[in-house]
Design a protein around this motif. Structure first.
Motif, PDB file in Angstrom:
ATOM      1  N   ARG A   1       6.399   5.145  -4.680  1.00  0.00           N
ATOM      2  CA  ARG A   1       5.341   4.303  -5.253  1.00  0.00           C
ATOM      3  C   ARG A   1       4.861   3.275  -4.234  1.00  0.00           C
ATOM      4  N   LYS A   2       5.808   2.656  -3.515  1.00  0.00           N
ATOM      5  CA  LYS A   2       5.441   1.664  -2.495  1.00  0.00           C
ATOM      6  C   LYS A   2       4.571   2.293  -1.414  1.00  0.00           C
TER       7      LYS A   2
ATOM      8  N   ALA B   1      -0.831   2.933   0.972  1.00  0.00           N
ATOM      9  CA  ALA B   1      -1.968   3.783   1.336  1.00  0.00           C
ATOM     10  C   ALA B   1      -3.226   3.359   0.589  1.00  0.00           C
ATOM     11  N   HIS B   2      -3.087   2.966  -0.680  1.00  0.00           N
ATOM     12  CA  HIS B   2      -4.246   2.450  -1.423  1.00  0.00           C
ATOM     13  C   HIS B   2      -4.818   1.205  -0.743  1.00  0.00           C
ATOM     14  N   LYS B   3      -3.936   0.326  -0.277  1.00  0.00           N
ATOM     15  CA  LYS B   3      -4.398  -0.896   0.395  1.00  0.00           C
ATOM     16  C   LYS B   3      -5.173  -0.553   1.665  1.00  0.00           C
ATOM     17  N   VAL B   4      -4.654   0.386   2.441  1.00  0.00           N
ATOM     18  CA  VAL B   4      -5.352   0.807   3.663  1.00  0.00           C
ATOM     19  C   VAL B   4      -6.730   1.354   3.310  1.00  0.00           C
ATOM     20  N   ALA B   5      -6.792   2.200   2.297  1.00  0.00           N
ATOM     21  CA  ALA B   5      -8.071   2.793   1.890  1.00  0.00           C
ATOM     22  C   ALA B   5      -9.062   1.724   1.430  1.00  0.00           C
ATOM     23  N   GLN B   6      -8.568   0.680   0.753  1.00  0.00           N
ATOM     24  CA  GLN B   6      -9.444  -0.395   0.293  1.00  0.00           C
ATOM     25  C   GLN B   6      -9.885  -1.306   1.443  1.00  0.00           C
TER      26      GLN B   6
ATOM     27  N   VAL C   1       0.226  10.592  -3.716  1.00  0.00           N
ATOM     28  CA  VAL C   1       1.565  10.026  -3.534  1.00  0.00           C
ATOM     29  C   VAL C   1       1.958   9.226  -4.780  1.00  0.00           C
ATOM     30  N   SER C   2       1.045   8.442  -5.317  1.00  0.00           N
ATOM     31  CA  SER C   2       1.331   7.669  -6.533  1.00  0.00           C
ATOM     32  C   SER C   2       1.646   8.591  -7.704  1.00  0.00           C
ATOM     33  N   ASN C   3       0.889   9.667  -7.831  1.00  0.00           N
ATOM     34  CA  ASN C   3       1.153  10.627  -8.905  1.00  0.00           C
ATOM     35  C   ASN C   3       2.511  11.299  -8.722  1.00  0.00           C
ATOM     36  N   SER C   4       2.903  11.548  -7.480  1.00  0.00           N
ATOM     37  CA  SER C   4       4.225  12.120  -7.216  1.00  0.00           C
ATOM     38  C   SER C   4       5.316  11.173  -7.687  1.00  0.00           C
ATOM     39  N   SER C   5       5.136   9.894  -7.416  1.00  0.00           N
ATOM     40  CA  SER C   5       6.113   8.897  -7.852  1.00  0.00           C
ATOM     41  C   SER C   5       6.258   8.928  -9.363  1.00  0.00           C
ATOM     42  N   LYS C   6       5.139   8.989 -10.057  1.00  0.00           N
ATOM     43  CA  LYS C   6       5.175   9.036 -11.524  1.00  0.00           C
ATOM     44  C   LYS C   6       5.871  10.309 -12.000  1.00  0.00           C
TER      45      LYS C   6
END
Length: 131
Positions: A20-21, A26-31, A85-90
């Motif tokens: 999740r981290k 990666a979301h932060k980089v994309a934003q 990656v986030s979906n994998s964590s879930k």
């Protein structure tokens, strides 16, 4: 993100929180990428203005446009990878919970039990293999 398994077992443990981290990073980089692209505009505009009348001015402007397009595309790809990656964590977390419930003998079809199904949902025995 993973820890080797000791003893006679081969493989590794996946830590969903670490996955999740990684997705969050990666979301932060994309934003952040679109904001970082904006930092290219002022110096490029100054170079183009300073080279008015030269063919290189248009080339520099075209180069900025191409870079901007490429970086926005890259930001989109990084965002898509972050979602995966986030979906994998879930999925890992859900799988862990389902296995835990299975070991504890909790039936996911029982209304109100923690599980992958909506609380209060009643499933006919024939639809779920007689459980």
């Amino acid at each position: 993100m993973s820890t080797p398994i000791g003893g006679g077992t081969q493989g590794f443990w996946i830590e969903p929180g670490e996955v999740r981290k990684a997705g969050d990073a990666a979301h932060k980089v994309a934003q952040d990428m679109p904001e970082n692209i904006k930092a290219l505009f002022a110096p490029t505009d100054a170079a183009v203005a300073g080279l008015a009348g030269f063919q290189s001015a248009q080339a520099i402007d075209d180069c900025l446009e191409a870079w901007t397009k490429a970086l926005r595309s890259l930001a989109g790809m990084v965002g898509g990878a972050a979602d995966a990656v986030s979906n994998s964590s879930k999925s890992f977390t859900r799988e862990d919970q389902e296995r835990r419930n299975s070991f504890l003998g909790l039936n996911p079809y029982t209304p109100g039990s923690p599980g992958p199904y909506a609380p209060g949902l009643t499933t006919p025995p024939l639809a779920n293999g007689g459980r």
